[in-house]
Design an enzyme around this catalytic site. Structure first.
Site, short mmCIF file in Angstrom:
data_model
loop_
_atom_site.label_atom_id
_atom_site.label_comp_id
_atom_site.label_asym_id
_atom_site.label_seq_id
_atom_site.Cartn_x
_atom_site.Cartn_y
_atom_site.Cartn_z
N ARG A 160 -0.74 0.59 -4.75
CA ARG A 160 0.43 0.25 -5.55
C ARG A 160 0.02 0.04 -7.01
O ARG A 160 -1.11 -0.33 -7.30
CB ARG A 160 1.10 -1.03 -5.02
CG ARG A 160 1.90 -0.79 -3.74
CD ARG A 160 2.62 -2.03 -3.30
NE ARG A 160 1.70 -3.03 -2.79
CZ ARG A 160 1.24 -4.08 -3.45
NH1 ARG A 160 1.65 -4.32 -4.69
NH2 ARG A 160 0.39 -4.91 -2.91
N CYS A 213 -4.60 -9.07 3.65
CA CYS A 213 -5.15 -10.38 4.00
C CYS A 213 -5.03 -10.64 5.51
O CYS A 213 -5.04 -11.80 5.93
CB CYS A 213 -4.44 -11.49 3.23
SG CYS A 213 -4.85 -11.52 1.48
N ARG A 237 -5.50 3.81 4.79
CA ARG A 237 -4.43 3.30 5.68
C ARG A 237 -4.24 4.18 6.90
O ARG A 237 -4.60 5.36 6.90
CB ARG A 237 -3.10 3.29 4.90
CG ARG A 237 -3.10 2.41 3.66
CD ARG A 237 -2.67 1.02 3.98
NE ARG A 237 -2.86 0.08 2.88
CZ ARG A 237 -2.29 -1.13 2.87
NH1 ARG A 237 -1.51 -1.52 3.86
NH2 ARG A 237 -2.53 -1.96 1.88
O1 SAT Z 1 1.22 0.42 -0.12
S1 SAT Z 1 1.94 -0.72 0.46
O2 SAT Z 1 2.59 -1.49 -0.60
O3 SAT Z 1 2.97 -0.24 1.37
C1 SAT Z 1 0.91 -1.72 1.34
C2 SAT Z 1 0.78 -3.09 0.80
O4 SAT Z 1 0.31 -3.27 -0.32
O5 SAT Z 1 1.15 -4.05 1.49
#
Ligand code: SAT
Ligand code: MN
Length: 604
Positions: free
Chosen positions: A88, A269, A386
């Protein structure tokens, strides 16, 4: 392979290309977006298996997805994102309200007209040569009154494939949208994937999101952070509910009684691990069971009985890969064995996904950028790599996650990464104190967002990157739930991340966190003891079951003591933080802060 019937290939779009719905407002918006972005084709997503197969075929052909070992990981894919697009981007994320103060100091702000003008200029003609996908989706079970719908328009097939897993996407969602007549509008383009031409814009007053220049996770899967947190938090405030960055889990004790707990932790976390917790051996033998409702987002609303009822608006998990192992999260490992999209992980010689901490004895040969693995150059998996996978594949996923009325919440937990000061667990004395505990949460930053890692920052309710309006108003909204007839959950704070002088974590974490949750349930039921301190109630000696844990006396002290001088300083920091919100900060919260600061001054 047949495309869905509405798909068109001509550059001059047929007159009916934008009329995939019976809802005029939706058709008009799609037509308007097509006129500005100029796609070669429009595809209305129905969510079918055939559609998914068609998309996967195209993504394999153009290198967006690489098949993984079909014996060990059937129907699973590796996606390598642009190396400049791996997390993000909070500095490029804006909340655009007409009054700047409505977005608050917690958000980057731009005036709506300016924001539209800037991002619309980027969208202009950006889908030439591409197909525009129209994705109707529902956040939450299709039949739940707590659910909310949206439509994402995107030119990324990877986004379509992820949205299909993460939301209830396609024909049933479109039907609900047509019946309701309204929806959140999300417009997305990967653009040129240029960090200099990237914005994530939110227009809460127009229930609109515009995201340009990133294909990654929370920047691009608009149902997730953009809708289910930033826009939904704004909607929730006006409609009397809460949209939170929380996992939800169910705990059944040996008496057969189930309690649901919602827990807020910042990104990366351990929410996914806690949501899928496997009880330690002795607990399993005694009959404790844990079930998963959600791992990232929780929408809660007071029910007729005054309790808060929660749904998980998502249908899948977008979890952090590194550190996920048989030992840390066997449920996640079982979940991601098939039908999973892996993003930015490494691969082994026989093409299995690999990441740091997987602990399966295998070795990577290729890193997340597709280069031969060299530990001197970079880790095999990006720290924010991810997996995207359907929640239904999770062995601990609960049927109650599909329940239209949601699950009643017994306890709310706040927690961050704090190497020092903050004890393992404490309980807020009442709702107002609990709101302060959430509002004063601090945590060290992680790789989930670009920027420095390991820096302590205030992250109230783990919503710093996600609250779609002024935190002062948000805390006032939280406080407003404490009214006659309300049967609110107890509020706790935890810290699994305390370190000793050698920099080692003192608490084993993972399955052993159930010991702490057991104490919370005991507090909810009034069957276990606590000791009052100025910061809240700490477990009485012996009240948390530590049987079988080899914890040195020093470690116990770090976990269960509170350091008055340290907390005095902490409360001075909290006061300064609350003051940053000026007039909008509720007086009740500041009064609560002063009450505790005074106790810290006078208590021995
Ligand atoms: O990339 S995401 O925002 O969906 C994952 C996260 O930062 O919790
Ligand atoms: Mn998250």
């Amino acid at each position: 392979m047949n495309a869905a019937p509405q798909a068109v290939t001509a550059k001059v779009l047929p007159a009916n290309a934008a009329t995939g719905s019976t809802l005029p407002a939706l058709n008009a918006w799609v037509a308007q977006v097509a006129a500005s972005t100029q796609p070669d084709a429009i595809h209305w997503c129905d969510g079918s298996d055939a559609e998914s197969a068609m998309l996967i075929e195209k993504m394999q052909a153009d290198g967006t997805l690489h098949p993984l070992n079909a014996q060990t990981h059937p129907n699973s894919w590796l996606h390598r994102s642009n190396p400049d697009d791996v997390a993000r981007v909070e500095h490029l994320t804006f909340v655009c309200t007409s009054d700047r103060d409505d977005a608050g100091p917690n958000n980057h702000w731009m005036a709506p007209a300016d924001a539209h003008a800037r991002i619309d200029a980027l969208f202009d003609g950006c889908m030439r040569g591409r197909t525009m996908y129209v994705i109707p989706y529902c956040m939450g079970p299709i039949g739940s009154p707590l659910s909310r719908c949206g439509v994402e328009i995107t030119d990324s097939r990877y986004v379509v494939a992820n949205m299909r897993i993460m939301t209830r996407m396609g024909a049933p969602a479109l039907k609900r949208i047509e019946a309701e007549g309204h929806f959140v509008k999300g417009l997305h383009s990967i653009g040129e994937l240029d960090p200099e031409r990237r914005f994530i814009m939110h227009f809460p007053e127009e229930l609109t999101i515009k995201s340009y220049g990133s294909g990654y996770g929370g920047n691009a899967l608009l149902g997730k952070k953009c809708h289910a947190l930033r826009i939904a938090s704004h909607q929730a405030r006006s409609e009397g509910w809460l949209a939170e960055h929380m996992l939800i889990l169910g705990i059944e004790n040996p008496q057969g009684e189930t309690h649901y707990i919602a827990a807020a932790f910042p990104s990366a976390c351990g929410k996914t691990n806690l949501a899928m917790l496997i009880p330690p051996e002795g607990y399993r033998r005694d009959g404790w069971k844990v079930s998963t409702i959600g791992d990232d987002i929780c929408w809660m609303r007071p029910g007729e009985d005054g309790r808060l009822y929660a749904i998980n608006p998502e249908a899948g998990f977008f979890g952090v890969a590194p550190g996920t192992s048989q030992k840390s999260n066997a449920n996640a490992m079982a979940t991601i064995q098939h039908d999973t999209i892996f993003t930015n992980v490494g691969v082994t010689a026989d093409n299995q996904p690999w990441w740091e901490g997987i602990g399966n004895g295998q070795v990577p040969v290729t890193d997340w950028r597709g280069d031969p693995f060299d530990p001197a150059t970079r880790p095999a998996a990006h720290p924010n790599s991810r997996f995207t996978v359907s929640a239904r594949q999770c062995p601990s996923y609960s049927d109650m996650a599909e329940d239209a009325k949601g699950v009643p919440i017994s306890a709310i937990v706040f927690g961050g990464r704090r190497a020092s000061l903050v004890p393992l667990v404490f309980e807020a004395r009442d709702w107002t104190h609990g709101v302060l505990v959430g509002a004063s949460m601090g945590s060290e930053t992680t790789a989930a967002a670009t920027g420095a890692v390991g820096v302590m920052r205030r992250d109230p309710m783990a919503m710093k990157p996600f609250c779609g309006y002024n935190y002062g108003d948000y805390f006032a909204h939280w406080l407003s739930f404490d009214k006659p007839g309300a049967k609110l959950p107890k509020i706790f704070h935890v810290n699994w991340f305390r370190k000793d002088a050698d920099g080692k974590f003192v608490w084993p974490g993972f399955g052993d966190n159930l010991r702490v949750l057991e104490w919370m349930i005991g507090r909810v039921n009034g069957t276990t003891e606590a000791v009052e301190t100025p910061i809240g109630a700490l477990p009485a000696p012996g009240a948390i079951n530590l049987d079988g844990l080899a914890l040195a006396e020093d470690s116990r002290r770090l976990l269960f003591d509170y350091d008055r001088d340290g907390w005095r300083q902490e409360f001075a920091g909290i006061a300064a933080y609350l003051d940053e919100y000026g007039e909008r900060m509720p007086q009740a919260l500041k009064a609560e802060q002063r009450r505790i600061a005074e106790l810290l001054e006078t208590a021995s």
